[in-house]
Design a protein around this motif. Structure first.
Motif, PDB file in Angstrom:
ATOM      1  N   HIS A  40       0.525  -0.630  -0.097  1.00  0.00           N
ATOM      2  CA  HIS A  40       1.102  -1.431   0.986  1.00  0.00           C
ATOM      3  C   HIS A  40       0.197  -1.466   2.219  1.00  0.00           C
ATOM      4  CE1 HIS A  40       5.110  -2.094  -0.800  1.00  0.00           C
ATOM      5  NE2 HIS A  40       4.887  -0.931  -1.386  1.00  0.00           N
ATOM      6  N   SER A  41      -0.638  -0.453   2.388  1.00  0.00           N
ATOM      7  CA  SER A  41      -1.480  -0.393   3.587  1.00  0.00           C
ATOM      8  C   SER A  41      -2.842  -1.072   3.401  1.00  0.00           C
ATOM      9  CB  SER A  41      -1.676   1.063   4.021  1.00  0.00           C
ATOM     10  OG  SER A  41      -2.389   1.774   3.026  1.00  0.00           O
ATOM     11  N   ILE A  42      -3.198  -1.428   2.184  1.00  0.00           N
ATOM     12  CA  ILE A  42      -4.495  -2.087   1.955  1.00  0.00           C
ATOM     13  C   ILE A  42      -4.398  -3.537   2.406  1.00  0.00           C
ATOM     14  CG2 ILE A  42      -6.229  -2.742   0.259  1.00  0.00           C
ATOM     15  CD1 ILE A  42      -5.324  -0.346  -1.430  1.00  0.00           C
ATOM     16  N   GLU A  43      -5.250  -3.908   3.344  1.00  0.00           N
ATOM     17  CA  GLU A  43      -5.281  -5.261   3.910  1.00  0.00           C
ATOM     18  C   GLU A  43      -3.897  -5.688   4.414  1.00  0.00           C
ATOM     19  OE1 GLU A  43      -7.290  -8.275   1.626  1.00  0.00           O
ATOM     20  OE2 GLU A  43      -8.664  -6.795   0.790  1.00  0.00           O
ATOM     21  N   SER A  44      -3.181  -4.767   5.034  1.00  0.00           N
ATOM     22  CA  SER A  44      -1.852  -5.043   5.594  1.00  0.00           C
ATOM     23  C   SER A  44      -0.883  -5.621   4.561  1.00  0.00           C
ATOM     24  CB  SER A  44      -1.966  -5.999   6.788  1.00  0.00           C
ATOM     25  OG  SER A  44      -2.785  -5.448   7.787  1.00  0.00           O
ATOM     26  N   GLY A  45      -0.991  -5.155   3.320  1.00  0.00           N
ATOM     27  CA  GLY A  45      -0.087  -5.590   2.259  1.00  0.00           C
ATOM     28  C   GLY A  45      -0.561  -6.814   1.486  1.00  0.00           C
ATOM     29  N   ARG A  46      -1.596  -7.478   1.969  1.00  0.00           N
ATOM     30  CA  ARG A  46      -2.100  -8.688   1.303  1.00  0.00           C
ATOM     31  C   ARG A  46      -2.622  -8.379  -0.105  1.00  0.00           C
ATOM     32  NH1 ARG A  46      -7.142 -11.415   1.424  1.00  0.00           N
ATOM     33  NH2 ARG A  46      -6.884 -13.592   0.873  1.00  0.00           N
ATOM     34  N   PHE A  47      -3.307  -7.263  -0.258  1.00  0.00           N
ATOM     35  CA  PHE A  47      -3.853  -6.883  -1.564  1.00  0.00           C
ATOM     36  C   PHE A  47      -2.732  -6.767  -2.596  1.00  0.00           C
ATOM     37  CE2 PHE A  47      -4.872  -3.598  -4.698  1.00  0.00           C
ATOM     38  CZ  PHE A  47      -6.020  -4.135  -5.256  1.00  0.00           C
ATOM     39  N   LEU A  48      -1.654  -6.052  -2.245  1.00  0.00           N
ATOM     40  CA  LEU A  48      -0.534  -5.858  -3.168  1.00  0.00           C
ATOM     41  C   LEU A  48       0.145  -7.186  -3.480  1.00  0.00           C
ATOM     42  CD1 LEU A  48       1.195  -3.929  -4.816  1.00  0.00           C
ATOM     43  CD2 LEU A  48       2.540  -3.489  -2.747  1.00  0.00           C
ATOM     44  N   GLU A  49       0.293  -8.032  -2.483  1.00  0.00           N
ATOM     45  CA  GLU A  49       0.901  -9.347  -2.687  1.00  0.00           C
ATOM     46  C   GLU A  49       0.080 -10.182  -3.675  1.00  0.00           C
ATOM     47  OE1 GLU A  49       1.413 -13.345  -0.022  1.00  0.00           O
ATOM     48  OE2 GLU A  49       1.839 -11.441   0.961  1.00  0.00           O
ATOM     49  N   MET A  50      -1.234 -10.169  -3.521  1.00  0.00           N
ATOM     50  CA  MET A  50      -2.103 -10.926  -4.426  1.00  0.00           C
ATOM     51  C   MET A  50      -2.103 -10.313  -5.824  1.00  0.00           C
ATOM     52  SD  MET A  50      -5.177 -11.973  -1.820  1.00  0.00           S
ATOM     53  CE  MET A  50      -6.119 -12.787  -3.092  1.00  0.00           C
ATOM     54  N   LEU A  51      -2.073  -8.992  -5.908  1.00  0.00           N
ATOM     55  CA  LEU A  51      -1.991  -8.312  -7.198  1.00  0.00           C
ATOM     56  C   LEU A  51      -0.713  -8.726  -7.927  1.00  0.00           C
ATOM     57  CD1 LEU A  51      -3.148  -6.203  -9.187  1.00  0.00           C
ATOM     58  CD2 LEU A  51      -1.882  -4.464  -7.906  1.00  0.00           C
ATOM     59  N   ARG A  52       0.388  -8.770  -7.200  1.00  0.00           N
ATOM     60  CA  ARG A  52       1.660  -9.192  -7.802  1.00  0.00           C
ATOM     61  C   ARG A  52       1.589 -10.643  -8.288  1.00  0.00           C
ATOM     62  NH1 ARG A  52       5.703  -5.775  -3.989  1.00  0.00           N
ATOM     63  NH2 ARG A  52       5.610  -3.937  -5.313  1.00  0.00           N
TER      64      ARG A  52
END
Length: 104
Positions: free
Chosen positions: A78-90
């Protein structure tokens, strides 16, 4: 009288669990992925979301094979790139057809 025999072939897929508990950066995430999954073409895998998308959707370098890929302890993501990384991974996960991918 004839007996009908039905045969079901069930493909058993291996489950790979990638523990993200100690992941603090995107570099950490891709290191955990490579170390745990040991994907095809790891030496050519780009270690970014575009390369991962190509791997899981198109069988490119980094392809984990047909499997259940399970990312666990993902709170640090959640903290990587302010959550953007996780959103893109999803987003990549939602488009995956050959590989079942879970993010917990």
């Amino acid at each position: 009288s004839s007996d009908l025999i039905e045969i079901y072939l069930v493909k058993v897929m291996r489950t790979i669990i990638v523990d993200c508990e100690n992941v603090r950066t995107e570099v950490d995430f891709w290191s955990a992925y490579i170390r745990t999954v040991k994907p095809d073409g790891a030496q050519f895998f780009g270690r970014n979301l575009h390369a991962f998308e190509d791997a899981v959707l198109g069988g490119g370098p980094g392809w984990p094979g047909e499997c259940h890929l399970h990312f666990v302890n993902t709170r640090p993501l959640h903290s990587i790139e302010s959550g953007r990384f996780l959103e893109m991974l999803r987003g990549v996960v939602q488009r995956s057809a050959w590989i079942k991918i879970c993010i917990d």
